[in-house]
Enzyme design. Structure first.
Site, PDB file in Angstrom:
ATOM      1  N   GLU A 186      -4.676  -6.375   7.345  1.00  0.00           N
ATOM      2  CA  GLU A 186      -5.460  -5.414   8.126  1.00  0.00           C
ATOM      3  C   GLU A 186      -4.559  -4.531   9.002  1.00  0.00           C
ATOM      4  O   GLU A 186      -4.341  -4.813  10.176  1.00  0.00           O
ATOM      5  CB  GLU A 186      -6.484  -6.130   9.025  1.00  0.00           C
ATOM      6  CG  GLU A 186      -7.371  -5.147   9.786  1.00  0.00           C
ATOM      7  CD  GLU A 186      -8.287  -5.839  10.795  1.00  0.00           C
ATOM      8  OE1 GLU A 186      -9.122  -5.128  11.396  1.00  0.00           O
ATOM      9  OE2 GLU A 186      -8.164  -7.059  10.999  1.00  0.00           O
ATOM     10  N   LYS A 210      -8.166  -4.961   4.576  1.00  0.00           N
ATOM     11  CA  LYS A 210      -9.208  -4.578   5.528  1.00  0.00           C
ATOM     12  C   LYS A 210      -8.738  -3.307   6.212  1.00  0.00           C
ATOM     13  O   LYS A 210      -7.728  -3.321   6.941  1.00  0.00           O
ATOM     14  CB  LYS A 210      -9.466  -5.696   6.536  1.00  0.00           C
ATOM     15  CG  LYS A 210     -10.566  -5.340   7.548  1.00  0.00           C
ATOM     16  CD  LYS A 210     -11.024  -6.551   8.346  1.00  0.00           C
ATOM     17  CE  LYS A 210     -12.090  -6.145   9.365  1.00  0.00           C
ATOM     18  NZ  LYS A 210     -12.679  -7.298  10.063  1.00  0.00           N
TER      19      LYS A 210
END
Length: 297
Positions: free
Chosen positions: A177, A214
């Protein structure tokens, strides 16, 4: 290797991933938004008890099942606690059919070259071993990009994938992420640089365990389609990143193959003061909206 049934659900399930992984720094804000002010607790232990009550209430709601919520990301302290009479990860999968992930990062370094790298994750191998024993499917770790700085973004993504390899070595699926801050003026340029670095790392990814991404919802719809289509990527999920639920869902629906992994946008409007009927009703409507936006692309 990951549980095959769980892997299939994450790969092709018609739902989204709930982010229930608020940590020490973000917990007070999450509780305030839930209607619990700081005078309701006097120390960290009491604060984490209250956030666990909120998370348990969400997980125990009738609508929180694998039909529309394919996975959930948990804080480490949540992994170590019980939901009902079962450990949290076991309860999620056995009772709800929701695949459990664990947040493993320990926060951010100060900004340098337009990015915030992850702080050293001390004891990561021990944590990953505990995660495997607890029945976790994968992990999540967050760093931040706040400027279209090529050198900084390259270093940020490289750090993410180095740790992802360590995670994969334990048979867990890493969610990488590198969040792009939504308020920066050069967000689209930063996203171009990020896509190039992600593509470079994904092409070099040779582990048998797949990886997940993500990512912040992009300025250009479909920007991360090369990542969605990459053979080494199990799933691309999107964070809400500060967008309210309406805007987050609008942007999400424009990105084919990307599903939500929302935190604030998931809990928006939920309150400790709501009775069970109102709480469960609002959560059910929210889950319906996010799931529809996840499947719209």
């Amino acid at each position: 290797m990951p549980n095959q049934e769980q892997l299939d659900q994450i790969k092709s399930g018609n739902g989204f991933i709930a982010a229930l992984d608020q940590s020490g720094g973000s917990t007070p804000k999450a509780l305030r938004l839930y209607g619990v002010e700081e005078d309701a607790y006097s120390n960290d232990a009491e604060m984490f008890d209250l956030i666990h009550q909120m998370r348990s209430r969400i997980i125990n709601a009738p609508s929180f099942t694998g039909e529309k919520v394919v996975g959930a990301i948990l804080f480490e302290m949540t992994m170590d606690r019980m939901i009902g009479d079962k450990p949290s990860a076991q309860a999620l999968w056995d009772e709800n059919g929701v695949v459990p992930f664990l947040k493993v990062d320990k926060g951010l370094e100060d900004i340098k070259d337009g990015v915030q790298m992850m702080k050293p994750i001390d004891g990561l191998d021990d944590t990953l071993g505990r995660a495997v024993n607890a029945g976790m499917f994968g992990t999540k770790m967050r760093s931040v990009i706040s400027e279209a700085n090529a050198e900084g973004i390259a270093a940020n993504v490289e750090q993410q994938f180095e740790i992802a390899k360590q995670i994969a070595g334990h048979g867990l699926v890493a969610i990488v992420e590198p969040e792009v801050t939504i308020s920066i003026d050069d967000k689209a340029e930063a996203e171009n640089l990020l896509l190039a670095e992600l593509s470079k790392q994904l092409d070099a990814w040779d582990d048998d365990v797949p990886v997940m991404l993500k990512l912040t919802l992009p300025e250009v719809a479909g920007h991360y389609q090369p990542c969605v289509d990459h053979p080494n990527v199990l799933r691309v999920v999107a964070l809400s990143g500060g967008y309210d639920r309406t805007e987050a869902n609008r942007r999400l629906a424009q990105n084919n193959g990307v599903i939500a992994s929302f935190s604030r946008a998931l809990t928006e409007g939920l309150s400790a003061q709501q009775n069970e009927e109102d709480f469960n009703g609002m959560l059910a409507n929210t889950i319906d909206e996010i799931q529809a936006a996840s499947m719209a692309g």
